[in-house]
Design an enzyme around this catalytic site. Structure first.
Site, PDB file in Angstrom:
ATOM      1  N   HIS A   1       0.831  -1.204   0.000  1.00  0.00           N
ATOM      2  CA  HIS A   1       0.000   0.000   0.000  1.00  0.00           C
ATOM      3  C   HIS A   1       0.865   1.254   0.000  1.00  0.00           C
ATOM      4  O   HIS A   1       2.084   1.183   0.190  1.00  0.00           O
ATOM      5  CB  HIS A   1      -0.945   0.003   1.200  1.00  0.00           C
ATOM      6  CG  HIS A   1      -0.235  -0.005   2.523  1.00  0.00           C
ATOM      7  ND1 HIS A   1       0.311  -1.144   3.067  1.00  0.00           N
ATOM      8  CD2 HIS A   1       0.036   0.982   3.404  1.00  0.00           C
ATOM      9  CE1 HIS A   1       0.880  -0.855   4.228  1.00  0.00           C
ATOM     10  NE2 HIS A   1       0.737   0.435   4.451  1.00  0.00           N
TER      11      HIS A   1
ATOM     12  N   HIS B   1       0.899   5.486   1.392  1.00  0.00           N
ATOM     13  CA  HIS B   1       0.293   6.602   2.130  1.00  0.00           C
ATOM     14  C   HIS B   1       0.617   7.873   1.362  1.00  0.00           C
ATOM     15  O   HIS B   1       1.724   8.027   0.858  1.00  0.00           O
ATOM     16  CB  HIS B   1       0.860   6.717   3.549  1.00  0.00           C
ATOM     17  CG  HIS B   1       0.811   5.434   4.326  1.00  0.00           C
ATOM     18  ND1 HIS B   1      -0.360   4.751   4.551  1.00  0.00           N
ATOM     19  CD2 HIS B   1       1.793   4.701   4.906  1.00  0.00           C
ATOM     20  CE1 HIS B   1      -0.083   3.648   5.250  1.00  0.00           C
ATOM     21  NE2 HIS B   1       1.213   3.586   5.467  1.00  0.00           N
TER      22      HIS B   1
ATOM     23  N   HIS C   1       4.806   0.070  -0.179  1.00  0.00           N
ATOM     24  CA  HIS C   1       5.595  -0.720   0.765  1.00  0.00           C
ATOM     25  C   HIS C   1       4.775  -1.869   1.336  1.00  0.00           C
ATOM     26  O   HIS C   1       3.550  -1.829   1.394  1.00  0.00           O
ATOM     27  CB  HIS C   1       6.148   0.151   1.894  1.00  0.00           C
ATOM     28  CG  HIS C   1       5.094   0.887   2.672  1.00  0.00           C
ATOM     29  ND1 HIS C   1       4.448   1.997   2.176  1.00  0.00           N
ATOM     30  CD2 HIS C   1       4.577   0.680   3.907  1.00  0.00           C
ATOM     31  CE1 HIS C   1       3.583   2.449   3.073  1.00  0.00           C
ATOM     32  NE2 HIS C   1       3.621   1.653   4.131  1.00  0.00           N
TER      33      HIS C   1
ATOM     34  N   GLU D   1       6.519   6.952   6.893  1.00  0.00           N
ATOM     35  CA  GLU D   1       6.567   5.821   7.827  1.00  0.00           C
ATOM     36  C   GLU D   1       7.955   5.180   7.841  1.00  0.00           C
ATOM     37  O   GLU D   1       8.440   4.715   6.817  1.00  0.00           O
ATOM     38  CB  GLU D   1       5.510   4.771   7.421  1.00  0.00           C
ATOM     39  CG  GLU D   1       5.405   3.614   8.395  1.00  0.00           C
ATOM     40  CD  GLU D   1       4.232   2.682   8.095  1.00  0.00           C
ATOM     41  OE1 GLU D   1       3.623   2.816   7.010  1.00  0.00           O
ATOM     42  OE2 GLU D   1       3.930   1.827   8.939  1.00  0.00           O
TER      43      GLU D   1
END
Ligand SMILES: *[C@@H]1O[C@H](CO)[C@@H](O)[C@H](O)[C@H]1NC(C)=O
Ligand SMILES: *[C@@H]1O[C@H](CO)[C@@H](O)[C@H](O)[C@H]1NC(C)=O
Ligand SMILES: *[C@@H]1O[C@H](CO)[C@@H](O)[C@H](O)[C@H]1NC(C)=O
Ligand SMILES: *[C@@H]1O[C@H](CO)[C@@H](O)[C@H](O)[C@H]1NC(C)=O
Ligand SMILES: *[C@@H]1O[C@H](CO)[C@@H](O)[C@H](O)[C@H]1NC(C)=O
Length: 377
Positions: A80, A82, A132, A87
């Site tokens: 997915h 973001h 990632h 992150e």
């Protein structure tokens, strides 16, 4: 008589200051310390020692303590992206495999997917817009996630709620994401990339471009790809201010995060001999600061609070504009830091430091245990 009275007076004076230790993560920003493993929890070994609520939305720290397997996929999440959340994946113990590739260059087929197997002290940084996915590989693994800005953790809490509801995973909801309705994930800044195939050809802990343990890990000046730093293979800086040594090993600075946060480690020498018991310089940072201790013992003193002595796994959080100081009370005390901006504690320390190759500080300030030197007889 006097000497026996003095300690009593000292004890009375400190008893009036509040304790920095709290039983769990606070719901609004304040200085606090948490013992290893303490904090708000979710099933699956997830503990949140710092949240958006506790940090004024500066960042979230999520410790996942879980078992994995090198032969099958351990806990992880579907690939997915973001769009607004940066992150970082830091391994504290065990091993974690992380895959990453920028979404735009993945779609244009102009970049190559990267993967690294992260052991203790290794990090993979996943900037916004980077596909990632990850997997835990050892029976006793700790993955420390840093998510910026804070508040993203509400997704995990919502997911936990849905996972426990009947019918999770059915009728168009995504298996592995609890009962999530795929078309509603974007509300949580999660964009599944289900056509992304994680490569399975890692050799010596890596596949895809860039160095790992086989060379220096240079920090790039942009966010065009995942950033990888193997323990002690990234840049290091030696700060010798105030009669002690601090080795700053940044994973990301404001240059890699567009000024939104920084993360790295500091290795700190104690004051020794006649200087033992000396206080560290008072730091007052315009951004929030958190430490998670890895080795040794760190004494942290925040204005208005009793000094707290932290050992490995303990976390301390200090809000922006709050004076504090820290000293090592053991040799080679090392901690992971996170700051809520590009110009936090690490920036100030590196501005007064020199580039440094070794993982050890010079021997002259150590208590003579021979750090940094191998003695052959
Ligand atoms: C953060 O605070 C909000 C508002 O009080 C609350 O609804 C939410 O559950 C809190 N989140 C966490 C992770 O504690
Ligand atoms: C992507 O690029 C590589 C090499 O540049 C090429 O071998 C491959 O066929 C391309 N894939 C697609 C789907 O175009
Ligand atoms: C899933 O769909 C089936 C058939 O339409 C229905 O019987 C069932 O109740 C649905 N389950 C949930 C959790 O909505
Ligand atoms: C998923 O969300 C979309 C958009 O909100 C909605 O139209 C659809 O009915 C939802 N599907 C399920 C299975 O709840
Ligand atoms: C960096 O941050 C500024 C605002 O502080 C924003 O305008 C800009 O778009 C950001 N750049 C990237 C690459 O995210």
């Amino acid at each position: 008589m006097l000497p026996s009275i003095l300690p009593l007076l000292a004890a009375a004076a400190t008893a009036s200051a509040a304790s920095l230790w709290v039983p769990t993560t606070p719901q609004s920003p304040r200085p606090y310390a948490l013992k290893k493993g303490h904090g708000i929890k979710l099933p699956g070994g997830n503990t949140f020692p710092v949240t958006g609520n506790s940090s004024g939305n500066a960042f979230c720290i999520l410790n996942t303590n879980a078992g994995g397997s090198s032969t099958g996929l351990g806990p992880g999440l579907f690939p997915h992206v973001h769009k607004k959340t940066y992150e970082n994946f830091y391994t504290v113990k065990g091993r974690v495999q992380l895959w990453g590739q920028n979404l735009d260059t993945y779609k244009a087929n102009t970049s190559i997917q990267q993967t690294r197997i992260l052991g203790p002290g290794d990090i993979g940084a996943i900037p916004y817009n980077t596909i990632h996915t990850f997997s835990l590989l050892e029976p006793d693994t700790q993955l420390t996630g840093v998510l910026v800005p804070g508040g993203f953790e509400e997704f995990f809490f919502h997911m936990a709620l849905l996972s426990s509801s009947p019918g999770a995973g059915q009728n168009g909801t995504l298996p592995g994401a609890g009962g999530f309705n795929i078309s509603e994930l974007s509300k949580w800044d999660v964009y599944p990339q289900l056509d992304f195939v994680a490569r399975a050809d890692a050799v010596n802990g890596k596949a895809g471009p860039g160095n790992w343990y086989d060379g220096p890990n240079v920090l790039p000046d942009d966010m065009a790809a995942p950033i990888w730093v193997a323990k002690n293979h990234g840049p290091k800086w030696l700060n010798s201010e105030g009669g002690r040594y601090q080795i700053i090993a940044p994973f990301v600075t404001g240059r890699q995060t567009n000024g939104t946060f920084s993360q790295g480690t500091i290795t700190l020498s104690p004051y020794v001999g006649a200087e033992a018991g000396r206080k560290g310089a008072v730091v007052k940072s315009a951004v929030a600061t958190a430490f998670m201790v890895e080795e040794g013992q760190l004494e942290v003193e925040v204005d208005g609070f009793e000094a707290a002595s932290l050992i490995d796994g303990d976390v301390v959080f200090v809000p922006a504009n709050t004076p504090f100081s820290y000293v090592a009370t053991a040799e080679f005390t090392k901690f992971m830091y996170v700051t809520g901006g590009g110009k936090g504690l690490d920036y100030e320390l590196m501005a007064q430091a020199k580039s440094w190759e070794s993982a050890f500080y010079p021997e002259s300030r150590s208590s003579g245990v021979g750090i940094g030197r191998m003695v052959r007889i």
